[in-house]
Structures are given as C-alpha cells and as structure tokens.
Design a protein around this motif. Sequence first.
Motif, short mmCIF file in Angstrom:
data_model
loop_
_atom_site.label_atom_id
_atom_site.label_comp_id
_atom_site.label_asym_id
_atom_site.label_seq_id
_atom_site.Cartn_x
_atom_site.Cartn_y
_atom_site.Cartn_z
N ASN A 178 -64.50 -57.08 4.00
CA ASN A 178 -64.28 -55.65 4.24
C ASN A 178 -63.26 -55.07 3.27
O ASN A 178 -63.41 -53.94 2.79
CB ASN A 178 -63.81 -55.44 5.68
CG ASN A 178 -64.90 -55.73 6.70
OD1 ASN A 178 -66.08 -55.79 6.35
ND2 ASN A 178 -64.52 -55.92 7.95
N VAL A 179 -62.20 -55.81 2.99
CA VAL A 179 -61.18 -55.35 2.05
C VAL A 179 -61.78 -55.20 0.66
O VAL A 179 -61.51 -54.23 -0.07
CB VAL A 179 -59.98 -56.31 2.04
CG1 VAL A 179 -59.03 -55.98 0.89
CG2 VAL A 179 -59.22 -56.23 3.37
N PHE A 187 -56.81 -56.13 -4.04
CA PHE A 187 -55.93 -56.93 -3.19
C PHE A 187 -56.47 -58.35 -3.03
O PHE A 187 -57.67 -58.59 -3.00
CB PHE A 187 -55.79 -56.31 -1.79
CG PHE A 187 -55.05 -55.02 -1.77
CD1 PHE A 187 -53.69 -54.96 -2.03
CD2 PHE A 187 -55.72 -53.83 -1.50
CE1 PHE A 187 -53.01 -53.77 -2.01
CE2 PHE A 187 -55.05 -52.62 -1.48
CZ PHE A 187 -53.69 -52.59 -1.73
N LEU A 188 -55.51 -59.29 -2.90
CA LEU A 188 -55.80 -60.61 -2.35
C LEU A 188 -55.47 -60.58 -0.87
O LEU A 188 -54.47 -60.00 -0.47
CB LEU A 188 -54.95 -61.68 -3.04
CG LEU A 188 -55.26 -61.99 -4.50
CD1 LEU A 188 -54.23 -62.98 -5.05
CD2 LEU A 188 -56.66 -62.55 -4.66
N LEU A 203 -51.94 -58.14 2.57
CA LEU A 203 -52.70 -57.70 1.41
C LEU A 203 -51.74 -57.59 0.25
O LEU A 203 -50.83 -56.76 0.26
CB LEU A 203 -53.37 -56.34 1.68
CG LEU A 203 -54.74 -56.34 2.40
CD1 LEU A 203 -54.63 -56.98 3.78
CD2 LEU A 203 -55.27 -54.93 2.50
N VAL A 204 -51.91 -58.47 -0.74
CA VAL A 204 -51.01 -58.49 -1.90
C VAL A 204 -51.78 -58.05 -3.13
O VAL A 204 -52.99 -58.29 -3.24
CB VAL A 204 -50.40 -59.88 -2.10
CG1 VAL A 204 -49.56 -60.29 -0.91
CG2 VAL A 204 -51.48 -60.92 -2.35
N ALA A 471 -51.87 -70.96 1.10
CA ALA A 471 -53.24 -70.70 0.69
C ALA A 471 -53.64 -69.32 1.19
O ALA A 471 -52.95 -68.73 2.03
CB ALA A 471 -54.18 -71.76 1.26
N LEU A 472 -54.72 -68.77 0.67
CA LEU A 472 -55.14 -67.44 1.12
C LEU A 472 -55.46 -67.47 2.61
O LEU A 472 -54.99 -66.62 3.37
CB LEU A 472 -56.36 -66.98 0.31
CG LEU A 472 -56.10 -66.72 -1.17
CD1 LEU A 472 -57.37 -66.24 -1.87
CD2 LEU A 472 -54.97 -65.72 -1.38
#
Length: 511
Positions: A178-179, A187-188, A203-204, A471-472
């Motif tokens: 969705n992001v 964003f990551l 969100l980076v 980690a993400l």
Amino acid sequence: MADWILLALVGSATYLLLQKSVARLSKVPWRILWLVMMMPPLIWVLGRQVFQYEMPPLLMLGLFLASYFTSMTLVRRGRLRPPTAGSQPGAENTSPVAGSDRESLLEAEEEKEDSAADLASATLVHTPISEVPREKLNHCFPWNVFYLQSVEYRPQAIICRGNLRADPTEAYERVQRNVENTFGKRFLVVLQEGFAGKPFFALVPNPAARRSLTRQQEWPLLALGLLLFTFWTTLTAGAQAAGVGPDRLLHLPSLLKGLPYAVGILAILGSHEGIRYWVARRHGIKTSLPYFIPVPFVLGTFGAFIELKEPVPNRKVLFDIAIAGPLAGSLVALAMLLLGLSFSAPGDPPAVPEGQPTPISFHRIDPRLSVLLAILARMVLGDQLQPGQVIDLHPLAFAGWLGLVVIAFNLVPVGQLDGGHIVHAVYGQQMGANVGRVARWLVLLLALTVQPWLLLWALLLFVISSADEPALNDVTELDEGRDLLGLGMLTLLVLILLPVPPFLQSWLALA
C-alpha cells in the motif's frame, strides 16, 4: 614491535568506527572519545615497551572499566535527539505511568524507534516528511491488518503506532504494498518491536530513491588485484612460518613452501565470503564483490568482506546471510585441520619458566588451548599424542586452525558481526543487543583469566556497537530449523574459544 603494531591496528579501527558512527550521534567530539577509549591499551603498551612493566590483570581491568564507563557516559550525555514535531492528535501516551518512570519508558521506546530510522540516516533523502498527509497514511494501514492509532512525524521517519491484527508477515506485505502504491519508492517500510514487544511501523526515506538514476559501480579489477596481492602476502607468510628466511623469499622453490598455508587460508576466507555473496544474491539483495585484505606481515591477511547495498527484508534472510559464511568456512577449515593434523607430529613443549603458559606459534600448539582442537587432535593422532605434549602443526593444519579462530571471532554475538546477526535473527533485536552486551564482558573475562591471546579481540568488541540494525520486517520469527542451526554455530564458538577443562584433560589423556 608487535605490541606497537597491535596498538596501531586497534587505534585505527577505533578511529574509523567512531568517525563513522558516534560522530553523528553525539555532541561530544569523537576524537575525545577516541582518546578515552585508547587510554588502557596505550598505558599497557607503554608499560611493557618503555618501562618494562607487566601490568597486573586486575589493574588493567580497572583501567578498562573506567575508560568504558567514561566513554559511555560522554556518549549518553551528548546524545543528539531530534525533536518530535508535528505529532498528530491522539499520539499522547495514555499509559498509567507517571513521573520519571514514564520518561524512562518513553526514552527506551524512542531509542528503539531511532534504531529503525537509522537505516536511512546516512543517505537521508531531504524531503519534508511533515507534509505527508495523514489521510494518505490511513489508506496504507487497513484496520483489519494494523489498526492505526497515532502518527509521529520525525526528521528521519514517520512513526506509526497501533495494534497488529494479522500475521506479521501478512501485515508487512500488505502495508508495504500500500505504501508503494501510494508513495512510490519514496519510503522504506520498517516493522519493528517497540517497548513491551508491541510492534510499530516506521516509514523512512528510501536512499535508493535518491540514487535511482545513478548506477553503483563495481570494481572487479580491484577485487582481483586484492585477491592476487593477498595470495602473495599469505604465500610469503606461510614460507616464513615454514622456516624460509627473508633473503630466500624470491627463490621460487623456497617460496612454494608457503603454498599449503596460502591455499588453505584463501580457501577458507573465499568460501566464507563467496557463499555469503551467493546467498545475498539469491535473496535478491545487491552486494559488493568479495574484497580480500592483504597485510605484508604476520598472517598475511586480515580476512575478507562484502558489503550489502540494500536493507535486509526480514529476519529469515538476515539469518541465512549471517549463517552461510561461518557454516561454509568452518566446514572447509575443519576439513583442512583434520587433513593437516594427519601430517603433523606431537613433540615436547618448549622450555618456559615455571607457571608460564606454553606460547602460541605457527609451529607448536598446545592441544589444551581449545576443546575442539583437543578432540580433533586425539581423533587423528590417537596414542601418538602423549600427555603434556604439543603438536608441531603442518602449514595446512595451521591454516585450518587459524580459519576456525577467525570464524569464532566473527561468531561472537555482538552487533554487526555474524554472531550478532544470528542472535538478532533468532531472538529479536533487543534481546540480541542484550546478549551482545553480556558477550563482550564474557570474552574479556576469558582473555584476562585463561586465554590471554584473546585480549586484542576482547578490546575491539567494546568498540563495536552491541545493537544490530533492524531488518525491514523485524517481527516475524524464524522456524525451528533455523533456531537449532543458530544454536549449533554458537556452540561451535564455545568449543573453539574455551580451553580444555581439567576433567576433560583427564578423559582425553592430555595431562
């Protein structure tokens, strides 16, 4: 001379690590921190080399503790904490915690959130994060997956708190998709456990969005050149260990006496980094080529490394990359050690003053130095190895043993070492950081009591951060197979570094 070389190496490593990490996290000048951290080894070397004074271990430990706590105090007091601006309504903490207790809990949670934001802080995309509409964020978090309760806009990240209502893997994939549909590659998405184990999203800014039009350059010629130079330095180191004088190193037959050592150590290091490179590529993570580090003295090399150029997507991938190198390297090293031991011969220990340990050298090693070495030596040499004897190692055996020691150093569960990655992947980031803090002190205690050859590495561990980068998706746990494999590799670490206890010496007939 060796003490000064080791001091220069420790000082250079500390200097570079502080310059790249602490310099952007603290108001305290990192050169002052460097001086504080280097005081114990500097005093130790000056005492040995200038004043001919061997400092007692307890006094050395006291100096080191004073240096460590002083540097940590300076870092914490000078910590740069970005202000939290633009918080949305409802972001206040309604937990029934009051006074200083509440402030301490909030500070602990902010440190966790800052670690997630640090993923992109080095290459921050300078865009006004505070202008991202809350309405768009709401569309990224379906209520049946992650019920969004509050949003905090920070200079380095958007912190999204709420209740996780689905499997972490499913929730992360939905939110990440969705992001990406809403903001593109801007964003990551990071999913991490906050205080009390409650997950939150961050969100980076995506560093890849800034350099999407620029292709990162590989350096295959540099990698090949370093490999050839490392082959030369390890070849000469192996020849000198075999008794070849410096004036005979240009004589080809004499130089080739170092070939077993050179081939052995390069095979171990190459398998370690080569399999990590392959696993990272298989998981779709861009990485640099393996680069060897040649040095023209002592062992001939300081190892090899690869650099991951993308964030690790989840803890399973983190584990696979971290375990692959030590697993492959240890298998190659064990094979070489077993083969080399078959060409080695027991011998009488060198004459040393009473009460002093047997010195470690290329040629002769006391099998009681390591539990693993003692077991393998008894398996291969059998009754040839008599109680109290040392082993005159074949160069191939020494390459295998050295490879295992290097792998053990890398398996210590601290920070961004492979061992730190493994503990992080198995137990989570916060528990991994706690294990790292304890492990550093255990290695130092081991070095100051029964394994003095570990002292340099024990000191370097205090320069490495105990916390690993998240980690993400840092919430989804591993399967049982990976958990057991991780515990197995940590057991290998203990078997390599621990000396043989008295009861096992009797059982193995070594004393």
